[in-house]
Motif scaffolding. Structure first.
Motif, PDB file in Angstrom:
ATOM      1  N   LEU A 156     177.335  85.605  98.841  1.00 10.76           N
ATOM      2  CA  LEU A 156     176.828  85.435  97.480  1.00 10.76           C
ATOM      3  C   LEU A 156     176.483  83.974  97.279  1.00 10.76           C
ATOM      4  N   LEU A 207     183.116  91.146  94.138  1.00 14.40           N
ATOM      5  CA  LEU A 207     181.800  90.717  93.673  1.00 14.40           C
ATOM      6  C   LEU A 207     181.718  90.825  92.159  1.00 14.40           C
ATOM      7  N   PHE A 219     171.776  85.527  91.183  1.00 20.56           N
ATOM      8  CA  PHE A 219     172.388  85.264  92.470  1.00 20.56           C
ATOM      9  C   PHE A 219     171.733  86.137  93.541  1.00 20.56           C
ATOM     10  N   LEU A 227     172.504  88.158  96.933  1.00 19.79           N
ATOM     11  CA  LEU A 227     173.518  88.751  97.800  1.00 19.79           C
ATOM     12  C   LEU A 227     172.812  89.112  99.089  1.00 19.79           C
TER      13      LEU A 227
END
Length: 441
Positions: free
Chosen positions: A153, A173, A188, A190
């Motif tokens: 992440l 997460l 973000f 991932l």
């Protein structure tokens, strides 16, 4: 002050890989430098105060992009450059407005957007890396189902490993997104975790390198390939090593991959810093940065005598550049920088003499220490959490590995854990790819 007959290069200044003093030194006799920046910005206000009276500053405080471009045009520049990740897009806008060499707007957008960069590298056939965007904690399970575990992440826009960590479960997460994206605005990325192969560099070294390139009319030329000491969890770099501990064939593979990535992103001019992971399946791109890497200019110049900041200015002006000469100032010695990070959580430091003596260790030329006012660090700050840097050299990689071991032992004695440990951090990864436990903030 630079002579007015020299061509003007605008340096869109910000927190980055070259200080104002370093830029002025490299520009001497080459160009007149004008810094486009916000003099009151706390990130570099003290730095600019040191050059007061020695440099020209065009104040961009409160100006929008179009206003910055008009201000730049009035300065009649012959070139523009930035050494800051956070100023790449503005610099691209100035370059386009003034007809100067730099990244195009589209390229600058890809270089500062980790998700878009992954898409472009995949579309060009350079490398496919499973990834997706995630913002809301409620998206955690679906995002992880697409990418798989373990995953990494990281902020969609950012640098220095800030808020970058290993993810092993949807619950983890979800918790971290709730902590990181408190305003619901930050996005973000991932992405799949790239496992490293520790045999590629040998014991005692990180399983990735960085390729430093000079790009002239779309053609990248390799200036250096730097190795790394082991990372500090979760993914914090601890410095650079020149030359990298790589076999020639593997170095050529990493170089070729970095060059393919530079071309795929449409980079035409400037300096790039490409991080390459050494996996069991060969080198893989971690990310491409469209500017000089942090601390890279110092170690390249100390190792070879080559000034990469001056090279960046020459590239901005369209002047010829050469690569670092094969002949080295320090013979066959291995040159290093090593960043010092405290353990995470509240701390009680040990005797100051343990720090004071670091500069006396054989092989350490300079200990630049900046202990914080309060002994507490946060892994979320990434490389900004370092309390100092050691500079030096060793006869070879074996001797350097032993020196870093002695430094580690000295620092282990220095740190004293407080009574109350922190809580709530992710499970980070070591350089081999194994999940490990560390204290958290």
């Amino acid at each position: 002050m630079a002579h007015s007959a020299l061509p003007t290069v605008l340096v869109v200044h910000g927190q980055g890989s070259a200080t104002a003093w370093r830029v002025l030194s490299a520009a001497r006799g080459l160009c007149r430098v004008v810094f486009l920046c916000e003099p009151g910005n706390p990130a570099y206000q003290a730095e600019l105060a040191q050059i007061d009276g020695h440099a020209e500053i065009a104040d961009t405080t409160g100006l929008g992009e179009e206003e910055v471009c008009r201000l730049a045009e009035g300065l009649r520049p012959a070139g523009v450059v930035t050494f800051s990740e956070y100023r790449l897009r503005t610099t691209a806008a100035v370059a386009e407005h003034c007809g100067l060499r730099h990244h195009s707007r589209a390229t600058a957008a890809a270089l500062t957007d980790k998700y878009r960069q992954r898409q472009m590298l995949s579309d060009a056939g350079v490398q496919h890396t499973a990834c997706g965007l995630v913002r809301d904690p409620d998206e955690a399970a679906a995002a992880l189902a697409r990418v798989g575990t373990p995953a990494v992440l990281k902020p969609r826009h950012g640098a220095g490993s800030v808020d970058t960590c290993l993810i092993t479960s949807a619950d983890q997460l979800r918790t971290l997104l709730g902590e990181f994206a408190t305003d619901g605005q930050r996005e973000f990325v991932l992405e799949e975790f790239l496992p490293g192969d520790p045999t590629r560099t040998g014991p005692g070294w990180a399983d990735f390198v960085s390729v430093e390139s000079l790009v002239v009319d779309g053609e990248p030329r390799t200036a250096a390939i730097s190795g790394k000491p082991p990372m500090v969890p979760p993914f914090r770099e601890t410095g650079h090593v020149l030359p990298a501990p790589l076999a020639p064939g593997l170095a050529a593979e990493a170089e070729g991959l970095a060059q393919a990535a530079v071309r795929a992103l449409g980079i035409r001019h400037g300096i790039t810093h490409t991080e390459v992971k050494l996996t069991p399946h060969g080198p893989r791109i971690i990310e491409v940065n469209g500017r000089l890497g942090g601390l890279i200019a110092e170690i390249v110049q100390r190792r070879t005598g080559y000034d990469m900041v001056a090279a960046a200015l020459r590239l901005a002006l369209g002047l010829p550049v050469t690569e670092p000469a094969p002949a080295r100032l320090h013979g066959d010695r291995v040159t290093f920088q090593y960043l010092l990070f405290p353990p995470t959580g509240p701390l009680r430091p040990g005797p100051p003499s343990l720090l004071d003596g670091l500069g006396d260790l054989p092989g350490v030329d300079l200990a630049d220490l900046r202990p914080p006012a309060e002994w507490h660090t946060d892994w979320r700050r990434g490389t900004l959490g370092a309390i100092g840097t050691l500079y030096g050299s060793a006869a070879d990689h074996t001797e350097l590995r032993a020196l870093l071991g002695r430094i580690g032992e000295r620092m282990d004695r220095f740190w004293r854990a407080a009574d109350t440990p922190g809580a709530g951090a992710p499970r980070p990864v070591d350089t081999v790819g194994n999940s490990i436990d560390v204290p958290t903030c």
